[in-house]
Design an enzyme around this catalytic site. Structure first.
Site, PDB file in Angstrom:
ATOM      1  N   GLU A 178       0.025  -0.151 -16.522  1.00 57.17           N
ATOM      2  CA  GLU A 178       1.101  -0.916 -15.537  1.00 57.17           C
ATOM      3  C   GLU A 178       0.522  -1.068 -14.320  1.00 57.17           C
ATOM      4  O   GLU A 178      -0.412  -0.349 -13.763  1.00 57.17           O
ATOM      5  CB  GLU A 178       2.382  -0.224 -15.441  1.00 57.17           C
ATOM      6  CG  GLU A 178       2.494   1.343 -15.404  1.00 57.17           C
ATOM      7  CD  GLU A 178       1.491   1.896 -14.214  1.00 57.17           C
ATOM      8  OE1 GLU A 178       1.779   1.362 -12.929  1.00 57.17           O
ATOM      9  OE2 GLU A 178       0.792   3.015 -14.554  1.00 57.17           O
ATOM     10  N   GLU A 321      -2.443   2.393 -14.485  1.00 61.88           N
ATOM     11  CA  GLU A 321      -3.106   1.218 -14.915  1.00 61.88           C
ATOM     12  C   GLU A 321      -3.424   1.375 -16.352  1.00 61.88           C
ATOM     13  O   GLU A 321      -4.120   0.580 -17.176  1.00 61.88           O
ATOM     14  CB  GLU A 321      -4.441   1.139 -14.214  1.00 61.88           C
ATOM     15  CG  GLU A 321      -4.439   0.711 -12.824  1.00 61.88           C
ATOM     16  CD  GLU A 321      -5.654   0.437 -12.043  1.00 61.88           C
ATOM     17  OE1 GLU A 321      -6.965   0.640 -13.132  1.00 61.88           O
ATOM     18  OE2 GLU A 321      -5.890   0.534 -10.863  1.00 61.88           O
TER      19      GLU A 321
END
Length: 362
Positions: A178, A321
């Site tokens: 994300e 991430e």
């Protein structure tokens, strides 16, 4: 019922149980290998569950991907992040050009990075970007709902669609990533909404905020709950009132992957909040999820406990991430190598364990 609701309900109905016969066969295979039974701990448990997901002992991952869902958060205007909102699109471009931490770790793992714009506040022009924007960032949830219920359902469907598309292209292992400045505040709000926990116990330092910003973060969550009064018994209500677009899309990714019998490795705090939403919508999803690491974020331990997931990695990461999830790819690959490449006692000519008969009782 809207088409988004119909799509979500259809996927929920398609999530089936694990294949018990495949799991039993995998366990029998592991017990014949040249090692004491259970001596490889969780690696053996992973191999068994992967067999249950795939429906075959020989579960393999010819293609792997980390899906980075990206979106902006209106709550950033409350001063809850150490970085400005414009970092979200800047980092998306970094992912697309291969310069972020997740790119380096994905290359090491032999995985592809799939970056999806589900709610970035600006438009990004890049041929590798998957464009599925629901809206240009969420609203500031201290003043009202983060998004409409319809938008939350649409974002869930974005994740479902991405999972389906990747499964159709042969991907058999996914990780959740994300990007969204402010998303640890949304994750904390989701946690507090579902549990009733004190917001001060749910928020963490995220991007590295100082004590004053941490206090603002807790207050933002407290105000969001008071203003929106999310219903903890209705996951979509909680999601649309205090969630994030990328969090909703990750929850949808988990639902869609489970329906296609594709395992998903869950990353840190925001991704785990998405897992909580997914599991509240469909408890069976948990069987398809593998934890990766214990984040340094304060609320992550609580989230993992709620989910009943025990992460194998404890390395104090808090980047997001999908970095922790991709690191855990190696553990799942190791489980499959053990299953496939170790010799059995019979193959190797090694004596098996001696089982002594119990002495007769008087």
């Amino acid at each position: 019922m809207s088409r988004w609701e119909e799509k979500v309900q259809t996927i929920l109905n398609q999530i089936g149980p694990l294949d018990e016969a495949a799991m039993a066969a995998a366990q029998a295979r592991l017990d014949r290998l040249t090692k004491p039974p259970g001596s490889l701990g969780q690696l053996e448990a992973y191999a068994v569950r992967l067999a249950g997901i795939a429906g075959t002992v020989q579960a393999r991952f010819p293609k792997k991907a980390v899906v980075v869902m990206a979106a902006d958060h209106g709550v950033v205007e409350e001063g809850v992040s150490a970085y400005p909102a414009e970092v979200t699109p800047q980092m998306v471009r970094n992912f697309l050009t291969g310069g972020a931490a997740i790119n380096a770790l994905a290359r090491l793992a032999g995985a592809d990075v799939v970056c999806v714009d589900v709610g970035v506040a600006v438009d990004i022009d890049h041929p590798a970007l998957v464009r599925k924007k629901v809206r240009y960032g969420t609203a500031n949830f201290t003043k009202g709902p983060a998004m409409t219920r319809a938008e939350a359902l649409e974002a869930l469907c974005v994740g479902i669609e991405v999972a389906e598309e990747l499964a159709d292209r042969g991907y058999r292992l996914l990780a959740t990533g994300e990007m969204g400045i402010g998303n640890t505040t949304s994750a904390a709000a989701l946690l507090a909404a579902f549990t009733g926990d004190d917001p001060a116990d749910c928020v963490g330092r995220g991007t590295g905020v100082n004590a004053a910003a941490l206090a603002r973060k807790a207050e933002a969550v407290r105000r969001a709950l008071a203003v929106n009064r999310p219903d903890p018994h209705d996951p979509v209500d909680v999601l649309h009132k205090v969630g994030g677009l990328e969090i909703a899309a990750l929850a949808g990714l988990m639902l869609g992957a489970a329906a296609r019998r594709v395992p998903v490795v869950v990353d840190g705090f925001p991704a785990s909040s998405a897992a909580l939403v997914a599991c509240r919508l469909a408890p069976r999803v948990k069987d398809y999820l593998f934890p990766s690491h214990q984040s340094a974020e304060r609320g992550h331990r609580r989230l993992l406990a709620l989910l009943g997931l025990a992460p194998p990695l404890h390395v104090d990461m808090r980047l997001g991430e999908g970095t922790g999830a991709v690191l855990a790819f190696h553990l799942l690959e190791a489980a499959c190598r053990i299953r496939d490449e170790m010799a059995t006692f019979a193959d190797a000519g090694v004596s098996g364990p001696v089982v002594a008969e119990e002495a007769a009782q008087p």
